[in-house]
Design a protein around this motif. Structure first.
Motif, PDB file in Angstrom:
ATOM      1  N   ARG A   1      -7.504   0.902   8.994  1.00  5.55           N
ATOM      2  CA  ARG A   1      -8.022  -0.355   8.443  1.00  5.55           C
ATOM      3  C   ARG A   1      -9.375  -0.122   7.789  1.00  5.55           C
TER       4      ARG A   1
ATOM      5  N   ASP B   1      -4.506   1.609   5.378  1.00  9.16           N
ATOM      6  CA  ASP B   1      -3.188   1.092   5.760  1.00  9.16           C
ATOM      7  C   ASP B   1      -2.457   0.560   4.539  1.00  9.16           C
TER       8      ASP B   1
ATOM      9  N   ARG C   1       2.041   0.417   3.181  1.00  6.04           N
ATOM     10  CA  ARG C   1       3.283   1.182   3.103  1.00  6.04           C
ATOM     11  C   ARG C   1       3.338   2.036   1.851  1.00  6.04           C
TER      12      ARG C   1
ATOM     13  N   ARG D   1      -5.925  -2.268  -2.608  1.00  5.51           N
ATOM     14  CA  ARG D   1      -6.586  -2.178  -1.302  1.00  5.51           C
ATOM     15  C   ARG D   1      -8.038  -1.722  -1.436  1.00  5.51           C
TER      16      ARG D   1
END
Length: 123
Positions: free
Chosen positions: A2, A43, A45, A55
């Motif tokens: 994270r 994190d 996928r 992100r």
């Protein structure tokens, strides 16, 4: 990992990135290498450019250009990674194994038929 966890190890990660990307001549390339590394660790996928850039909160073109069009020697970066792995893991033996996986389906885009030692046939 994270964002908070990444922030906690940011100093160590920056040192690692500086070591691995030291062979890159340009400062902007080294910075984009570190950015790409952070994107891989966060994190999520999907580890393709656009999701990683989202992100990270950056334009995906930065990551795309670093990986696809930036002029740097992959060999040098791989050598530094290998040296780092050996110093951390300290292997006692090396095993070289021909591992092959069959293709999924009758055709795979961009993949030519090739011999697989594991399967004993061309796939």
């Amino acid at each position: 990992m994270r964002a908070g966890e990444l922030a906690a190890v940011r100093g160590r990660l920056e040192e690692f990135a500086a070591e691995v990307f030291a062979s890159l001549v340009r400062r902007d390339q080294r910075a984009k290498g570190a950015l790409y590394l952070r994107g891989l660790l966060l994190d999520g996928r999907r580890k393709s450019m656009q999701p990683m850039a989202e992100r990270l909160g950056v334009d995906h073109q930065q990551l795309q250009q670093f990986v696809t069009t930036s002029t740097w020697q992959v060999r040098d970066v791989r050598a530094r990674l290998a040296w780092r792995a050996v110093t951390v893991v300290r292997p006692q033996v090396w095993v070289v194994d021909d591992i092959g996986f069959p293709k999924d389906g009758r055709s795979s885009p961009g993949v030519a038929r090739q011999y697989s030692g594991t399967l004993g046939a061309c796939v």
